[in-house]
Structure formats: structure tokens, C-alpha cells
Motif scaffolding. Structure first.
Motif, PDB file in Angstrom:
ATOM      1  N   PHE A 322      70.603  23.786 -93.805  1.00 26.00           N
ATOM      2  CA  PHE A 322      69.780  24.538 -94.758  1.00 26.00           C
ATOM      3  C   PHE A 322      70.048  24.000 -96.153  1.00 26.00           C
ATOM      4  CE2 PHE A 322      69.029  27.468 -91.389  1.00 26.00           C
ATOM      5  CZ  PHE A 322      67.925  28.236 -91.753  1.00 26.00           C
ATOM      6  N   GLY A 323      69.025  23.397 -96.783  1.00 25.53           N
ATOM      7  CA  GLY A 323      69.136  22.974 -98.169  1.00 25.53           C
ATOM      8  C   GLY A 323      69.548  21.530 -98.346  1.00 25.53           C
ATOM      9  N   ASN A 324      69.631  21.134 -99.631  1.00 24.89           N
ATOM     10  CA  ASN A 324      70.021  19.757 -99.980  1.00 24.89           C
ATOM     11  C   ASN A 324      70.882  19.723-101.242  1.00 24.89           C
ATOM     12  OD1 ASN A 324      68.202  20.298-102.011  1.00 24.89           O
ATOM     13  ND2 ASN A 324      66.898  18.497-101.664  1.00 24.89           N
ATOM     14  N   LEU A 325      71.551  20.847-101.556  1.00 22.79           N
ATOM     15  CA  LEU A 325      72.434  20.975-102.720  1.00 22.79           C
ATOM     16  C   LEU A 325      71.661  21.092-104.031  1.00 22.79           C
ATOM     17  CD1 LEU A 325      75.174  18.283-101.891  1.00 22.79           C
ATOM     18  CD2 LEU A 325      75.176  20.707-101.280  1.00 22.79           C
ATOM     19  N   ALA A 326      70.319  21.180-103.981  1.00 23.70           N
ATOM     20  CA  ALA A 326      69.515  21.208-105.207  1.00 23.70           C
ATOM     21  C   ALA A 326      68.336  22.160-105.030  1.00 23.70           C
ATOM     22  CB  ALA A 326      69.019  19.805-105.544  1.00 23.70           C
ATOM     23  N   THR A 327      67.708  22.525-106.135  1.00 21.99           N
ATOM     24  CA  THR A 327      66.579  23.447-106.072  1.00 21.99           C
ATOM     25  C   THR A 327      65.308  22.781-105.554  1.00 21.99           C
ATOM     26  OG1 THR A 327      66.102  22.988-108.399  1.00 21.99           O
ATOM     27  CG2 THR A 327      67.466  24.923-107.909  1.00 21.99           C
ATOM     28  N   SER A 328      65.324  21.487-105.367  1.00 23.66           N
ATOM     29  CA  SER A 328      64.147  20.814-104.808  1.00 23.66           C
ATOM     30  C   SER A 328      63.877  21.243-103.373  1.00 23.66           C
ATOM     31  CB  SER A 328      64.316  19.293-104.874  1.00 23.66           C
ATOM     32  OG  SER A 328      65.487  18.889-104.187  1.00 23.66           O
ATOM     33  N   ASP A 329      64.882  21.817-102.703  1.00 21.74           N
ATOM     34  CA  ASP A 329      64.713  22.395-101.372  1.00 21.74           C
ATOM     35  C   ASP A 329      64.990  23.889-101.497  1.00 21.74           C
ATOM     36  OD1 ASP A 329      64.863  23.281 -98.735  1.00 21.74           O
ATOM     37  OD2 ASP A 329      65.919  21.490 -98.031  1.00 21.74           O
ATOM     38  N   ARG A 330      63.984  24.700-101.228  1.00 15.28           N
ATOM     39  CA  ARG A 330      64.137  26.140-101.398  1.00 15.28           C
ATOM     40  C   ARG A 330      65.239  26.714-100.517  1.00 15.28           C
ATOM     41  NH1 ARG A 330      59.656  28.032-102.022  1.00 15.28           N
ATOM     42  NH2 ARG A 330      60.134  30.233-101.789  1.00 15.28           N
ATOM     43  N   GLU A 331      65.584  26.013 -99.447  1.00 17.80           N
ATOM     44  CA  GLU A 331      66.616  26.521 -98.549  1.00 17.80           C
ATOM     45  C   GLU A 331      68.015  26.416 -99.149  1.00 17.80           C
ATOM     46  OE1 GLU A 331      65.617  28.223 -96.160  1.00 17.80           O
ATOM     47  OE2 GLU A 331      63.542  27.534 -96.193  1.00 17.80           O
ATOM     48  N   SER A 332      68.182  25.649-100.233  1.00 15.63           N
ATOM     49  CA  SER A 332      69.510  25.543-100.854  1.00 15.63           C
ATOM     50  C   SER A 332      69.985  26.896-101.356  1.00 15.63           C
ATOM     51  CB  SER A 332      69.480  24.533-102.006  1.00 15.63           C
ATOM     52  OG  SER A 332      69.159  23.244-101.559  1.00 15.63           O
ATOM     53  N   THR A 333      69.123  27.611-102.074  1.00 11.81           N
ATOM     54  CA  THR A 333      69.550  28.923-102.578  1.00 11.81           C
ATOM     55  C   THR A 333      69.432  30.000-101.505  1.00 11.81           C
ATOM     56  OG1 THR A 333      67.364  29.342-103.556  1.00 11.81           O
ATOM     57  CG2 THR A 333      69.053  28.346-104.972  1.00 11.81           C
ATOM     58  N   ASN A 334      68.566  29.803-100.509  1.00 12.57           N
ATOM     59  CA  ASN A 334      68.620  30.711 -99.362  1.00 12.57           C
ATOM     60  C   ASN A 334      69.994  30.619 -98.702  1.00 12.57           C
ATOM     61  OD1 ASN A 334      66.013  31.714 -99.620  1.00 12.57           O
ATOM     62  ND2 ASN A 334      65.112  30.206 -98.226  1.00 12.57           N
ATOM     63  N   ALA A 335      70.511  29.391 -98.614  1.00 16.78           N
ATOM     64  CA  ALA A 335      71.848  29.196 -98.058  1.00 16.78           C
ATOM     65  C   ALA A 335      72.902  29.854 -98.936  1.00 16.78           C
ATOM     66  CB  ALA A 335      72.137  27.712 -97.888  1.00 16.78           C
ATOM     67  N   ASP A 336      72.717  29.774-100.279  1.00 14.83           N
ATOM     68  CA  ASP A 336      73.636  30.456-101.196  1.00 14.83           C
ATOM     69  C   ASP A 336      73.690  31.955-100.912  1.00 14.83           C
ATOM     70  OD1 ASP A 336      75.038  28.879-103.244  1.00 14.83           O
ATOM     71  OD2 ASP A 336      73.049  28.172-103.787  1.00 14.83           O
ATOM     72  N   VAL A 337      72.521  32.572-100.792  1.00 18.84           N
ATOM     73  CA  VAL A 337      72.468  34.017-100.576  1.00 18.84           C
ATOM     74  C   VAL A 337      73.110  34.385 -99.239  1.00 18.84           C
ATOM     75  CG1 VAL A 337      70.937  35.989-100.239  1.00 18.84           C
ATOM     76  CG2 VAL A 337      70.449  34.327-102.040  1.00 18.84           C
ATOM     77  N   ALA A 338      72.806  33.605 -98.190  1.00 17.40           N
ATOM     78  CA  ALA A 338      73.369  33.900 -96.874  1.00 17.40           C
ATOM     79  C   ALA A 338      74.887  33.783 -96.890  1.00 17.40           C
ATOM     80  CB  ALA A 338      72.775  32.963 -95.830  1.00 17.40           C
TER      81      ALA A 338
END
Length: 619
Positions: A322-338
Motif C-alpha cells: 500500500f503506497g509509495n512513500l509519497a502523496t503521489s499514491d493515495r494509498e500512502s496516507t491510507n497506509a499511515d492511517v491504518a
């Protein structure tokens, strides 16, 4: 809610929960890893016994139950109400038994006892269990077994669909021996299991229902199916009206370790980042041909609003990353929240002694893809460029920020701050306005900061980057580096907050200054933890009592003493009470807590008010 500067408000409403898990005051140093196995002790093993020995042990155990538990648990006819379902003797010379509660020959769900008696002893060495004292229901079924199975199968089909769809396994075998030219097809004579599913079963059980006086006659149905992601073994309790009153998937392979490429905490999961003996803290669930952020182990979930106000979707990735360490992939901050939500759950469990915000594993909101009920829910990517985060009474909500005032509001301390609002709703239920609202905000700041400390250790107040004594430092003003923050425990005025009670905002915007005035108690917490003095204190302590001890005191005050309309004077008095409970009235810790409130100018609580005239004060 996190922010005040934008003038956005919300209200927190809910009912007061009355239960707290018995973990009390676990220290931050408690090991999260399992203790090593002691190899010097052999585990108890079963030994052979005769039928005569078994009968004699059964008589002793049943007799002890009648004598010692019959009246204590208000049993009506213990010998008829419990059937022994397991009995064995181990190599420590102890008899171990399990008993199931019965009514008219039908098992009572959750009515059970475990009784252990050492050979030759008159009393049990241990016992545990529970008894439902009103299982009397009409035991004549109005629903057939077959109908109950059909109802459960409909539920099963829904669950199979959520796991990628139902599949049928057809064994591809040779009727004869395998040959060298056909070695990829097995010989039928080697077949062990054709994959044929067991026949569904349904047996009558009395279910606890909704509590005393609401017990139900049900069929306990067990039915299985194959999905694209593995077998589902559904256990369902179907009442006589055809309603499923309880269900779960007994297939124990549920939450899966994934890899979160988070914006704020780097790579987490799959042997990266925080890790414990049984896996990572980044969990997900296989569904829809990929993975969703449903942590079905703790029953928490992260969802994606796709920058809308109210349209909520599963946070999804086609792979375990989930994600790519940056905001260019919305899943990065979804991963942060999880990740941050699971970190908060762990902090709440081990430090606050709670199983989720309501301490009962909830409150659940959005349904899980496993079909087994709702998850404690967090929404991310709420609205467009929203510079805020909030608890709305049902779920947490996180904005992406505008990349000027803030980046995404999904750092660990911010996420934990919002979950603490949920905890407060189910404990003190502080009204979100004026002084009680400021105290509400302060509790969230404190527990948000202490959650960050729990995971990363304590940092000095002056460091840039991750900092225990700043709020939102990683997310705030991304263009200015990471030295500034939204709020500062050690210097409230740096975040446009008062340090002293006499400088508080009275009335006006922000529900009477809930985000502004929280700096007063934040600063008191800092002085209690680290020492120091304010303009109003009589005694300057060169060192504080430590943040762990201060956290225990503030948490005890919130959980045990605070009420919905309590303000700063009440918080002062109730943290002093809590310090007295923990360390003794008149102790040095008790005095430091009292003097810290003097230091920030908070007055004593009025303990006797006579028609508006205070006749006595606290402390």
C-alpha cells in the motif's frame, strides 16, 4: 477535532460506558513480545485412567460444584443443569473437567464451567466459567433444521462473494498410474482428500440473545464453502424467526501481513518497521482480487472518501503493498492511517487498559469484507484540501491538507489525537464547548503525544522532526521544514495558546476557545512530567515525575472522576485525587501535581456551593 485556526467545529455526543478492562496502570516499559518459553518445566500431559477412577473424579467434581457454586451462582438444579463434556487427569495429579450448561437437554451457549481438582483433595484448585440463570425458553422448534441450514447458506454465499467468489474444486486425476509423459496429473490412488465439503449440520442451542429475559432457541448451523481466497467455515445461530443472531467464520487464517509504504513512518510490515513475534503491525485482508485495509484481527478498518464529503469506499490495493512513500499514491496516507490506528489500539490496550474506544472492541461502523460485523472505522482523503481531522461520533476523518498550511493530517500523533476523542466520548463524555471542551481537546493532545512517545521514545522539546512535546509537527507547514508545529506543550504561546488560566479565551469563536484554552492543561501536563515553574508557582521542581506517571494520573482522572461539564478547576482537583490514589495523599508526586496547577494559575475546585457562594474549596 484537531484544528481551531480554520474555525471548523464539531460536536461529540455519546453515552457513558461503565466498563474498564482490568489492566489498570501498566507502565510504558511493558514488553509487547511474548515471554520466552521456560524449558525447565514440562507441560502437563494426559495420563491413562480407568472408568472407575473417572466416575469417582466426576462425583467429586459435581459434588463440589453443587456445594460451592450452586447457591453462589443461583443455580436451580446444578446436577441437571450441567453435563460434563470433558474429563482427564494430567501428570501433575490434577483432574481437569469442562461442563456445559443444559436446559431440557439442549446446550446453553456460553453457559460453561471449568473445574480442576487435585487427586484426593476435597476442594477445587481452580474454577472459572459462567451460568445463564434464565435459559427457560420454549424448546419446541418452530423452524426446521433444513430451513435453518438454507438461511445460513445464504449468508455463506455473501461471504464467499466477498472473498473473490465461490469455486468448486474438481480433482484432476488419472484413473491409472501417472506416466512420465503425464507427470503433472496425479494418480487417483494417491488421492487423500477430494475436497468434498462436509455435510452442513444444525443442532439446537439456547442462545443468550440480547440479555436476561431475551434468550432464544436457535439452531447452531455449521456450513462450509470454498472461495477464491480459501475455505469459509461459517458458524451461525439462527433463531426460530429465521434471523441470524450470531455468526463468524471459523477459518482462522484471517488478517494478513502487508507492506505499508507510508508517508510519515516509512516502510511498515512484512519484516519492515515495527515487528513483534507473530507478525507486523500493518494488517490487511484479501478481497476483490487484491487487498483492503480491514484489520480483522483487531476489527479496525481504514476507508477512502476519495476527496468527497460522504462517499466512502474500501481502501484498496491490487498487491500487498500500500503506497509509495509519497502523496503521489493515495494509498500512502491510507497506509499511515491504518498503521497509526493499530498503534493507537496497542497504546490504548497496554497503557489505558482498553479494548478499543468503547472498551468492548468498538464502536464498529462500516462493515468488514469478511461479513462478520462492523469495524472501528477511519476515513481518509475526506474532502478536497481539507486542513483538519475529526472524530464525528462514529468514525475518525482525516483531510489531505492544502500542502501550505499542512500536508496530510495522518501522522501518528494526529491520528491518535482523534481516537482519544472517541475514548473521551465513552468515558468522561466532556461537552465540546467552553472549558469542558478545552479539557476534551487537551486529553486528546496528551494521549496523541503519549502514543507517539510509546512507539518512538521521548525526545527533548527542542529537536526538529519527530518531537514528543509538539503536536502535528510532521504534518504542519510542510514548506517550512519540520521544526514548527500546530501546538507546543512546553511553549503554548508558540501555537497561539495561553499558558496561564488568567489569559484564557472566554466565549467567542471555536466553541468558546476549545483549541485555544487546551494549552493551559497541556502546559500543566508538561510541568508535571518534566518539572519547571510558571509565573504563579510557589515551588519550582527541577525535575518532573515523568511522562508515564503523568499519563497514568491524567488517565485515571478522566476515566474515574471527570464528568461531562468539568472544566479546569475540576481537572485540577481530579488529577490531584488521582495522584493521591496512585502515590498517596501528601506524597511528593501529589504535591507536584498540585503545585503544577498553581503554576498555571488554575483555581481550586469549589467543593460546596451554597446558592452561588462557594463555602469550601478542594485540594
Amino acid at each position: 477535532m484537531l484544528l481551531a485556526r480554520l474555525g471548523i467545529r464539531t460536536q461529540t455526543m455519546g453515552t457513558l460506558a461503565t466498563f474498564i478492562m482490568a489492566f489498570g496502570m501498566l507502565s510504558y516499559g511493558q514488553d509487547l513480545l511474548p515471554s520466552p518459553i521456560d524449558s525447565t518445566h514440562n507441560p502437563p500431559t494426559e495420563v491413562a485412567t480407568t472408568a472407575q477412577e473417572n466416575a469417582a473424579a466426576k462425583n467429586v467434581i459435581m459434588g463440589w460444584m453443587v456445594k460451592n457454586l450452586g447457591s453462589k451462582m443461583a443455580m436451580k438444579d446444578p446436577m441437571q443443569e450441567f453435563a460434563m463434556t470433558s474429563l482427564f487427569k494430567d501428570n501433575t495429579n490434577q483432574w481437569n473437567s469442562q461442563l456445559t450448561q443444559m436446559f431440557n437437554g439442549i446446550p446453553v451457549r456460553r453457559g460453561h464451567l471449568q473445574i480442576n481438582v487435585v487427586e484426593g483433595a476435597a476442594d477445587a484448585s481452580h474454577w472459572s466459567g459462567q451460568y445463564l440463570n434464565d435459559p427457560e425458553v420454549d424448546t419446541t422448534p418452530a423452524l426446521s433444521q433444513q430451513k435453518a441450514i438454507e438461511i445460513a447458506k445464504k449468508k455463506l454465499k455473501q461471504m464467499l462473494k466477498q472473498k473473490g467468489g465461490e469455486i468448486e474444486d474438481s480433482a484432476d486425476v488419472d484413473n491409472g498410474a501417472a506416466t512420465a509423459g503425464n507427470s503433472n496429473r496425479p494418480d487417483s490412488s494417491l488421492l487423500v482428500d477430494s475436497g468434498k465439503l462436509p455435510v452442513a449440520t444444525a443442532a439446537l442451542e439456547i442462545h443468550p440473545g440480547d440479555g436476561p429475559g431475551k434468550r432464544k432457541l436457535t439452531y447452531h448451523v455449521v456450513v462450509r464453502g470454498h472461495s477464491a481466497q480459501g475455505e469459509v467455515q461459517l458458524h451461525a445461530w439462527v433463531d426460530q424467526n429465521g434471523n441470524i443472531v450470531e455468526a463468524y467464520d471459523n477459518d482462522q487464517a484471517v488478517c494478513v501481513d502487508g507492506l505499508g509504504a507510508t508517508l510519515y513512518q516509512g516502510y511498515q510490515g512484512l519484516f519492515s518497521g515495527f515487528f513483534y513475534g507473530f507478525g507486523s503491525y500493518f494488517k490487511m485482508f484479501p478481497a476483490f482480487g487484491g487487498y483492503v485495509l480491514n484489520d480483522t484481527c483487531t476489527r479496525w478498518g481504514t476507508f477512502d472518501n476519495y476527496n468527497t464529503v460522504s462517499s466512502t469506499y474500501q481502501a484498496f490495493s491490487p498487491s500487498v503493498i500500500f503506497g509509495n512513500l509519497a502523496t503521489s499514491d493515495r494509498e500512502s496516507t491510507n497506509a499511515d492511517v491504518a498503521l497509526a490506528s493499530r498503534q493507537t489500539y496497542t497504546f490504548e490496550f497496554y497503557v489505558l487498559g482498553r479494548n478499543g474506544p468503547d472498551s468492548f472492541g468498538g464502536p464498529g461502523y462500516y462493515g468488514s469484507v469478511d461479513g462478520l460485523g462492523p469495524l472501528v472505522s477511519a476515513r481518509n482523503h475526506v474532502m478536497t484540501n481539507w486542513v483538519n481531522a475529526r472524530w464525528d461520533g462514529s468514525a475518525t476523518n482525516f483531510g489531505d491538507g492544502d500542502n501550505v498550511t499542512s500536508g496530510p493530517l495522518t501522522s501518528l500523533d494526529i491520528v491518535a489525537h482523534e481516537w482519544q476523542h472517541a475514548v473521551t466520548q465513552y468515558t468522561a463524555n466532556l461537552v465540546y464547548a467552553d472549558e469542558s471542551g478545552a479539557v476534551n481537546e487537551s486529553f486528546s493532545d496528551i494521549m496523541g503525544a503519549m502514543t507517539e512517545r510509546y512507539w518512538y521514545g521521548e525526545t527533548p522539546y527542542y529537536v526538529c522532526g519527530l518531537n514528543t512535546w509538539k503536536m502535528g509537527e510532521l504534518a504542519w507547514t510542510p514548506g517550512n521544514g519540520n521544526c514548527d508545529a500546530l501546538r507546543y506543550f512546553y511553549s503554548p504561546e508558540s501555537g497561539n495558546q495561553p499558558r496561564f488560566y488568567q489569559n484564557r479565551q472566554i466565549g467567542g469563536l471555536d466553541n468558546g476557545g476549545v483549541h485555544t484554552n487546551s494549552g493551559i492543561s497541556n502546559y500543566a501536563f508538561y510541568i508535571i512530567s518534566k518539572g519547571g515553574c510558571g509565573y504563579f508557582c510557589m515551588t519550582a521542581y527541577p525535575s518532573g515525575i515523568g511522562a508515564s506517571a503523568a499519563t497514568n494520573i491524567f488517565w485515571r482522572a478522566e476515566r474515574v472522576y471527570m464528568g461531562p461539564f468539568d472544566g479546569f478547576a475540576e481537572l485540577r482537583q481530579k488529577t490531584i485525587w488521582a495522584a493521591g490514589d496512585n502515590y498517596g495523599r501528601g506524597s511528593l508526586v501529589w504535591a507536584q501535581v498540585r503545585d503544577a496547577w498553581d503554576a498555571v494559575g488554575v483555581p481550586k475546585m469549589c467543593t460546596f456551593n451554597f446558592f452561588g457562594l462557594c463555602l469550601s474549596y478542594g485540594d
